[in-house]
Design an enzyme around this catalytic site. Structure first.
Site, PDB file in Angstrom:
ATOM      1  N   ILE A  51      -3.803   5.431   3.629  1.00  0.00           N
ATOM      2  CA  ILE A  51      -2.603   4.853   4.338  1.00  0.00           C
ATOM      3  C   ILE A  51      -1.415   5.084   3.619  1.00  0.00           C
ATOM      4  CG2 ILE A  51      -1.322   2.754   5.688  1.00  0.00           C
ATOM      5  CD1 ILE A  51      -4.034   1.580   6.163  1.00  0.00           C
ATOM      6  N   TYR A  52      -0.652   5.984   4.094  1.00  0.00           N
ATOM      7  CA  TYR A  52       0.553   6.311   3.124  1.00  0.00           C
ATOM      8  C   TYR A  52       1.564   5.191   2.986  1.00  0.00           C
ATOM      9  CZ  TYR A  52       5.251   8.122   3.209  1.00  0.00           C
ATOM     10  OH  TYR A  52       6.748   8.472   2.888  1.00  0.00           O
ATOM     11  N   ILE A  53       2.092   5.042   1.872  1.00  0.00           N
ATOM     12  CA  ILE A  53       2.790   3.649   1.760  1.00  0.00           C
ATOM     13  C   ILE A  53       4.388   4.183   2.103  1.00  0.00           C
ATOM     14  CG2 ILE A  53       3.891   2.091  -0.006  1.00  0.00           C
ATOM     15  CD1 ILE A  53       1.164   2.141  -1.285  1.00  0.00           C
ATOM     16  N   VAL A  54       4.905   3.452   3.070  1.00  0.00           N
ATOM     17  CA  VAL A  54       6.126   3.329   3.597  1.00  0.00           C
ATOM     18  C   VAL A  54       7.383   3.120   2.279  1.00  0.00           C
ATOM     19  CG1 VAL A  54       7.796   2.805   5.302  1.00  0.00           C
ATOM     20  CG2 VAL A  54       5.454   3.086   5.964  1.00  0.00           C
ATOM     21  N   ASP A  91       0.075  -2.218  10.035  1.00  0.00           N
ATOM     22  CA  ASP A  91      -1.136  -3.110  10.212  1.00  0.00           C
ATOM     23  C   ASP A  91      -1.729  -2.916  11.574  1.00  0.00           C
ATOM     24  OD1 ASP A  91      -3.309  -4.802  10.071  1.00  0.00           O
ATOM     25  OD2 ASP A  91      -2.419  -6.484   9.784  1.00  0.00           O
ATOM     26  N   GLN A 143      -7.017  -9.161   4.515  1.00  0.00           N
ATOM     27  CA  GLN A 143      -8.253  -8.537   4.730  1.00  0.00           C
ATOM     28  C   GLN A 143      -8.315  -7.378   3.389  1.00  0.00           C
ATOM     29  OE1 GLN A 143     -10.371  -7.576   7.762  1.00  0.00           O
ATOM     30  NE2 GLN A 143      -9.080  -9.696   8.085  1.00  0.00           N
ATOM     31  N   LYS A 154      -8.297   1.330   3.098  1.00  0.00           N
ATOM     32  CA  LYS A 154      -9.079   0.226   4.123  1.00  0.00           C
ATOM     33  C   LYS A 154     -10.310   0.965   4.470  1.00  0.00           C
ATOM     34  CE  LYS A 154      -4.770  -2.293   6.073  1.00  0.00           C
ATOM     35  NZ  LYS A 154      -4.601  -2.778   7.319  1.00  0.00           N
ATOM     36  N   ASP A 210      -3.360  -8.936  17.190  1.00  0.00           N
ATOM     37  CA  ASP A 210      -3.244  -9.813  16.096  1.00  0.00           C
ATOM     38  C   ASP A 210      -1.853  -9.482  15.401  1.00  0.00           C
ATOM     39  OD1 ASP A 210      -4.343 -11.329  14.340  1.00  0.00           O
ATOM     40  OD2 ASP A 210      -4.954  -9.881  12.943  1.00  0.00           O
ATOM     41  N   GLU A 220       6.775  -6.225  11.198  1.00  0.00           N
ATOM     42  CA  GLU A 220       7.595  -5.911   9.906  1.00  0.00           C
ATOM     43  C   GLU A 220       8.707  -5.074  10.287  1.00  0.00           C
ATOM     44  OE1 GLU A 220       5.295  -5.884   6.081  1.00  0.00           O
ATOM     45  OE2 GLU A 220       3.892  -6.060   7.681  1.00  0.00           O
TER      46      GLU A 220
HETATM   47  N1  ATP Z   1       1.647   1.562   4.825  1.00  0.00           N
HETATM   48  C1  ATP Z   1       2.296   0.464   4.092  1.00  0.00           C
HETATM   49  N2  ATP Z   1       3.368   0.717   3.613  1.00  0.00           N
HETATM   50  C2  ATP Z   1       4.184  -0.377   2.825  1.00  0.00           C
HETATM   51  N3  ATP Z   1       3.495  -1.572   3.061  1.00  0.00           N
HETATM   52  C3  ATP Z   1       2.590  -1.654   3.588  1.00  0.00           C
HETATM   53  C4  ATP Z   1       1.663  -0.839   4.147  1.00  0.00           C
HETATM   54  N4  ATP Z   1       0.734  -1.346   4.710  1.00  0.00           N
HETATM   55  C5  ATP Z   1       0.646  -2.678   4.198  1.00  0.00           C
HETATM   56  N5  ATP Z   1       1.732  -2.772   3.690  1.00  0.00           N
HETATM   57  C6  ATP Z   1       2.023  -4.251   2.989  1.00  0.00           C
HETATM   58  O1  ATP Z   1       0.917  -4.810   2.692  1.00  0.00           O
HETATM   59  C7  ATP Z   1       0.977  -5.988   3.408  1.00  0.00           C
HETATM   60  C8  ATP Z   1      -0.442  -6.238   4.181  1.00  0.00           C
HETATM   61  O2  ATP Z   1      -0.910  -5.419   4.734  1.00  0.00           O
HETATM   62  P1  ATP Z   1      -1.625  -5.475   6.286  1.00  0.00           P
HETATM   63  O3  ATP Z   1      -0.598  -6.236   7.018  1.00  0.00           O
HETATM   64  O4  ATP Z   1      -2.221  -4.320   6.459  1.00  0.00           O
HETATM   65  O5  ATP Z   1      -2.904  -6.533   5.541  1.00  0.00           O
HETATM   66  P2  ATP Z   1      -3.779  -7.290   6.432  1.00  0.00           P
HETATM   67  O6  ATP Z   1      -4.961  -7.841   5.408  1.00  0.00           O
HETATM   68  O7  ATP Z   1      -4.170  -6.979   7.521  1.00  0.00           O
HETATM   69  O8  ATP Z   1      -2.856  -8.596   6.498  1.00  0.00           O
HETATM   70  P3  ATP Z   1      -2.995  -9.896   7.532  1.00  0.00           P
HETATM   71  O9  ATP Z   1      -4.203 -10.277   7.577  1.00  0.00           O
HETATM   72  O10 ATP Z   1      -1.912 -10.767   7.586  1.00  0.00           O
HETATM   73  O11 ATP Z   1      -2.912  -9.157   8.989  1.00  0.00           O
HETATM   74  C9  ATP Z   1       1.987  -5.775   4.705  1.00  0.00           C
HETATM   75  O12 ATP Z   1       2.244  -7.018   5.230  1.00  0.00           O
HETATM   76  C10 ATP Z   1       2.873  -5.003   4.241  1.00  0.00           C
HETATM   77  O13 ATP Z   1       3.939  -5.645   3.391  1.00  0.00           O
HETATM   78 MN    MN Z   2      -4.249  -7.229   9.694  1.00  0.00          MN
END
Ligand code: ATP
Ligand code: MN
Length: 421
Positions: free
Chosen positions: A252-255, A329, A131, A147, A314, A319
């Site tokens: 979104i705060y990065i962990v 997510d 996304q 996002k 979904d 993780e």
């Molecule tokens: N807040 C966060 N802190 C650390 N890493 C993150 C964070 N949010 C997302 N990520 C990393 O980025 C990746 C993609 O983020 P996310 O899963 O939100 O995307 P997505 O586009 O919804 O993915 P999918 O289509 O697979 O569901 C995650 O798998 C994770 O490794």
């Molecule tokens: Mn997703």
């Protein structure tokens, strides 16, 4: 009987045996399928029955709630701050295993305000996942994930549970739900209105700027539209600024730390014509109990409850951080308020295991206060109200289903279903 008759009778008997045998064999397989279907249906009926006979305690407010309410309201109240850099430092030291932030900490309210106010200094596309999302740098080089909004709050997403694009406000709701249920495994998230021209385009690198279309109408008004870079990103599907180029989104705060991605045992097939094994096999958890650490299983059951309340269907992968599950997510939640996908709860009703602390906590927020407290906590968020009343009623309805499922499991397993791991 002469010898010939004996042989004929023998042959007839053998043939009969073969035919019957084949038939039994066939029946046997038919029965497996039928009994699987029957067991899914029986379970649904059982839960419906439990729903009709819920104890008043599940329907009324729990007096213990008031103790939690005041502490929560105080902790998550947006608060003014002086030094963003100090707050970033504090927040980056918070995570421990999968707990992203402490139960109560006077810096939380300030951190929320920091995420909402600090200037955006740099922006890039973040091509992770499928996304659209951006990587933003705030003051003192603190990075956050952004996002954007795709839908108005009342849009109903039809189709499969995983249909559609991200619902941005769901990420904020998930943060507060985690805080209230003491599943502090989500990233810290705030809503924010951002200027696509002055804050994103102007601070973007060339690659990002190339994924923003700028159109000028005959009156000379510019329109900025972002499509970004990701698996599903394309020029036809854009997020456009309003007259002032503003868009809504979430920070979104990065962990910090290393996250490991794992396939969910309850993964969907993402194909209409093919069902996953867990969808029909109500004894699916039996083999998992031998294969998986109880700690992990309990984490995944907590996740199922969390996802069911939000209707996030979904979570194909989950993780982990330091071997414990984090709730990263949550954007695919709140698709259709009229529909409850009971199968998101499969980990709970198939395993009939639950962390005792989660069960205690769920009971504190009975009688309509769960959505009420989240509503009050999120009052000063830029995206308030985060969800429609219809979605709020959905959350409360599903909480009752969770109570009913636990009652069903209690009948089966007794108190031993509750674990203190
Ligand atoms: N807040 C966060 N802190 C650390 N890493 C993150 C964070 N949010 C997302 N990520 C990393 O980025 C990746 C993609 O983020 P996310 O899963 O939100 O995307 P997505 O586009 O919804 O993915 P999918 O289509 O697979 O569901 C995650 O798998 C994770 O490794
Ligand atoms: Mn997703």
């Amino acid at each position: 009987m002469n010898k010939r008759t004996v042989i004929i009778v023998g042959i007839v008997a053998t043939l009969l045996g073969l035919v019957l045998g084949a038939n039994f064999y066939f029946m046997y397989y038919l029965n497996i399928e039928e009994s699987q279907l029957a067991s899914v249906r029986a379970l649904e009926n059982m839960i419906r029955h439990k729903m009709r006979h819920l104890k008043p305690a599940y329907l009324n407010r729990n007096p213990r709630f008031f103790m939690f309410r005041n502490k929560l309201l105080k902790n998550y109240k947006f608060a003014t701050y002086e030094n963003a850099s100090v707050l970033w430092d504090i927040a980056n030291w918070w995570p421990h295993e999968n707990e992203i932030y402490p139960l109560y900490d006077s810096s939380m309210g300030q951190l929320l305000e920091t995420l909402r106010r600090e200037p955006i200094t740099r922006v890039n596309n973040l091509a992770k996942g499928t996304q659209l999302k951006l990587l933003m740098r705030l003051s003192h080089k603190q990075k956050v994930i952004f996002k954007p909004q795709w839908y108005p709050r009342d849009e109903v997403i039809e189709g499969a549970v995983y249909s559609g694009k991200d619902r941005h406000a769901a990420e904020v709701y998930a943060f507060y739900l985690g805080a209230v249920l003491d599943l502090r495994w989500t990233p810290i998230v705030v809503g924010r209105v951002v200027n696509l021209k002055r804050e994103i385009y102007a601070n973007g690198d060339e690659e990002l700027q190339n994924t923003i279309k700028i159109e000028t109408d005959e009156d000379g008004n510019e329109k900025y539209c972002l499509y970004g870079k990701c698996h599903y990103c394309n020029e036809e599907e854009t997020v456009c600024g309003d007259r002032r180029h503003n868009i809504e989104g979430v920070m979104i705060y990065i962990v910090p730390g290393t996250l490991a991605k794992r396939r969910s045992p309850w993964q969907r097939t993402y194909k209409d014509e093919r069902r996953a094994v867990w969808e029909d096999d109500m004894s699916y958890c039996k083999s998992l109990k031998n294969k998986m650490e109880t700690m992990r299983l309990l984490d995944l059951i907590d996740v199922a409850i969390f996802d069911y309340l939000l209707q996030n269907g979904d979570r194909h992968h989950y993780e982990t951080r330091e071997e414990r599950v984090v709730l990263i997510d949550n954007g695919k939640s709140f698709g259709n308020p009229n529909k409850d996908h009971l199968d998101i709860l499969a980990p709970l009703y198939q395993c009939c295991l639950l962390r005792k602390s989660t069960w205690d906590r769920l009971q504190v927020f009975s009688g309509g206060v769960l959505t009420e407290i989240i509503d009050r906590l999120s009052k000063s968020d830029a995206l308030y109200p985060l969800i429609t009343d219809k979605h709020k009623r959905g959350v409360e309805r599903r909480l009752l289903v969770i109570y009913a499922v636990v009652e069903y499991c209690m009948d089966k397993e007794g108190d031993k279903m509750l674990k203190t791991l």
